[in-house]
Scaffold this motif. Structure first.
Motif, PDB file in Angstrom:
ATOM      1  N   GLU A 167       0.757  -1.367  -0.312  1.00  0.00           N
ATOM      2  CA  GLU A 167       0.248   0.192  -0.262  1.00  0.00           C
ATOM      3  C   GLU A 167       0.787   1.219  -0.036  1.00  0.00           C
ATOM      4  OE1 GLU A 167      -2.946   0.289  -0.835  1.00  0.00           O
ATOM      5  OE2 GLU A 167      -4.153  -1.527   0.311  1.00  0.00           O
ATOM      6  N   ARG A 200      -2.999  -3.092  -8.576  1.00  0.00           N
ATOM      7  CA  ARG A 200      -2.289  -4.793  -9.025  1.00  0.00           C
ATOM      8  C   ARG A 200      -1.749  -5.828  -7.848  1.00  0.00           C
ATOM      9  NH1 ARG A 200      -7.671  -4.036 -10.864  1.00  0.00           N
ATOM     10  NH2 ARG A 200      -7.484  -3.444 -13.015  1.00  0.00           N
ATOM     11  N   GLY A 243      -3.386  -6.136  -4.973  1.00  0.00           N
ATOM     12  CA  GLY A 243      -4.239  -7.177  -4.638  1.00  0.00           C
ATOM     13  C   GLY A 243      -4.591  -9.281  -5.599  1.00  0.00           C
ATOM     14  N   GLU A 250      -3.189  -9.727  -0.906  1.00  0.00           N
ATOM     15  CA  GLU A 250      -4.403 -10.063  -0.923  1.00  0.00           C
ATOM     16  C   GLU A 250      -4.865 -11.488  -1.542  1.00  0.00           C
ATOM     17  OE1 GLU A 250      -7.377  -7.128  -1.745  1.00  0.00           O
ATOM     18  OE2 GLU A 250      -6.068  -6.278  -0.247  1.00  0.00           O
ATOM     19  N   ALA A 251      -4.092 -11.865  -2.452  1.00  0.00           N
ATOM     20  CA  ALA A 251      -4.663 -13.504  -2.631  1.00  0.00           C
ATOM     21  C   ALA A 251      -3.757 -14.584  -2.258  1.00  0.00           C
ATOM     22  CB  ALA A 251      -4.851 -13.407  -4.823  1.00  0.00           C
ATOM     23  N   ARG A 279      -6.292 -16.725  -7.750  1.00  0.00           N
ATOM     24  CA  ARG A 279      -5.168 -16.002  -7.835  1.00  0.00           C
ATOM     25  C   ARG A 279      -4.024 -15.877  -9.124  1.00  0.00           C
ATOM     26  NH1 ARG A 279       0.830 -16.691  -8.843  1.00  0.00           N
ATOM     27  NH2 ARG A 279       1.991 -14.876  -7.203  1.00  0.00           N
ATOM     28  N   SER A 312      -5.817 -12.548 -10.485  1.00  0.00           N
ATOM     29  CA  SER A 312      -5.015 -11.549 -10.061  1.00  0.00           C
ATOM     30  C   SER A 312      -3.637 -11.026 -10.840  1.00  0.00           C
ATOM     31  CB  SER A 312      -4.611 -11.822  -8.396  1.00  0.00           C
ATOM     32  OG  SER A 312      -5.715 -11.859  -7.824  1.00  0.00           O
ATOM     33  N   ARG A 317      -3.691  -9.768 -14.115  1.00  0.00           N
ATOM     34  CA  ARG A 317      -4.584  -8.036 -13.968  1.00  0.00           C
ATOM     35  C   ARG A 317      -2.523  -7.146 -13.527  1.00  0.00           C
ATOM     36  NH1 ARG A 317      -9.739  -8.557 -10.192  1.00  0.00           N
ATOM     37  NH2 ARG A 317     -11.317  -9.046 -12.276  1.00  0.00           N
TER      38      ARG A 317
END
Length: 419
Positions: A53, A111, A114, A117-118, A246, A249, A252
């Motif tokens: 982040e 991305r 993400g 997180e996956a 996953r 993600s 992407r």
């Protein structure tokens, strides 16, 4: 899954807030909840996500402006000696990123968040699956310890009976020696089971980062074997599993990286403005500056090609993972069915027959119809088939956990039993 209680994240966290005393039993839900809230492996992801982040924040920042000072025509000779001909320029310039670089850089960083997180979802499933396996291992070792204790009790009772027969001159001294040996071996097996159970408990406690065991036993009925879905239904769920999700993600992220690489082929511009001081005429003037790189040799073609290859690799990896997961799911499902057949057959058919055979041999030995070796073999077989049934039931639960891990359906516990 029929008759299965699905534990939600909120439910697990609620159970985690309930203390587990050293004297009380540990339920499956307790163990899973503690792993979710206390596992060091999962805790590291909070740092990874926060770092990503922060990188996303950094990616969205504008380039800093530049302040420059330039001195010309000083320390010369003749009419421009000293500072009489000096020209002083104070310039403020700004890099202009063209091609949407900042937006695409920010999207790439998002991305990446993400994808982390996956990865967390997968790691969470891995942790829960490992806790469930270790829980079943403890439950299995508890039952095996109980069988070992029964074997010692039976060997002690048998030793007393043989001693009475020897004393009454109805059996030879050698039979008492065999009974002593059988009792000693039973006690050794019991000690071994005790050590194995302690080790299994320690491994389970380590799942949530504890260096000590704060529960006395686990609460589980291994012989309650919950039904599972048919194979076709499980295979249809495989596409939505976290392991395969996953790749969405990752795809992407790779697409965003490709667009960022393409944007890198667009040259940036730099503009500036400033003031120039001309000492020779004691005047000032404004200055404007503009520059742009000419993409003659470097059009970022290498990075664009690499990004395309990484994007193409995602599809190959996804297909490979799906095929391997299908194969593993099929194999595990067959093992699951076999374990259930084995556990049911042993418990419902073999164990009762073995018990009857042991009792018949014991009665026959008392009447002098059978030898001590025949009785000992019958007792040994009875204990062995009990242990085989326990292992088969534990194997069923372990295969079921593996199926739940593969499909990402969550971990079910039989209502009222494996809590």
């Amino acid at each position: 899954m029929n008759h299965v209680l699905r534990l939600s994240m909120a439910g697990l966290l609620l159970l985690a807030s309930m203390p587990v005393t050293a004297a009380g039993p540990l339920r499956m839900a307790d163990a899973l909840a503690r792993a979710l809230t206390e596992s060091p492996k999962l805790e590291t992801y909070s740092y990874s996500i926060r770092a990503a982040e922060a990188e996303r924040l950094q990616a969205g920042l504008l380039p800093n402006p530049e302040l420059g000072l330039q001195l010309e025509n000083f320390a010369g000779t003749g009419e421009i000696s000293g500072v009489r001909g000096m020209e002083t320029t104070l310039m403020l310039s700004q890099l202009l990123e063209l091609g949407g670089k900042r937006e695409k850089r920010e999207l790439t960083a998002a991305r990446n968040v993400g994808l982390i997180e996956a990865d967390y979802d997968i790691s969470r499933l891995d942790v829960l699956a490992e806790v469930a396996r270790r829980f079943i291992h403890v439950a299995r070792d508890q039952r095996l310890l109980k069988v070992a204790k029964e074997a010692v009790d039976l060997a002690e009772s048998n030793r007393s009976s043989v001693a009475e027969r020897v004393e009454a001159a109805r059996a030879m001294q050698a039979e008492l020696s065999r009974a002593d040996i059988e009792l000693a071996r039973a006690r050794l097996r019991l000690e071994h089971r005790e050590h194995e159970l302690l080790a299994a408990k320690r491994r389970l406690a380590a799942s949530w980062g504890s260096d000590s065991v704060d529960f006395a036993r686990v609460e589980a009925d291994l012989f309650r074997l919950p039904a599972t879905r048919d194979l076709d239904s499980l295979l249809s769920e495989l596409r939505d599993s976290p392991d395969l999700a996953r790749f969405l993600s990752e795809r992407r992220l790779r697409e965003a990286e490709l667009e960022l690489a393409k944007a890198g082929a667009v040259p940036d511009a730099r503009i500036g403005a400033g003031i120039r001081r001309l000492e020779s005429i004691d005047e000032q003037a404004l200055m404007l500056n503009f520059s742009m790189e000419l993409p003659v040799f470097d059009r970022n073609q290498g990075n664009i090609r690499a990004a395309r290859k990484r994007l193409g690799q995602v599809a190959v990896d996804e297909t490979t993972t799906y095929i391997e997961a299908q194969s593993l799911l099929f194999t595990t499902y067959q093992e699951l069915r076999h374990a259930r057949t084995e556990a049911d057959t042993l418990r419902e058919d073999v164990i009762p027959q073995s018990r009857r055979a042991m009792n018949s041999f014991e009665d026959g030995y008392a009447a002098g119809r059978f030898s001590y070796l025949e009785v000992a073999d019958a007792r040994r077989e009875f204990m062995e088939v009990q242990a085989e049934a326990i292992r088969a039931a534990a194997s069923y639960h372990s295969h079921l956990i593996e199926i739940e891990r593969l499909t990402g359906l969550g971990f079910g516990v039989e209502r009222g039993d494996l809590k």
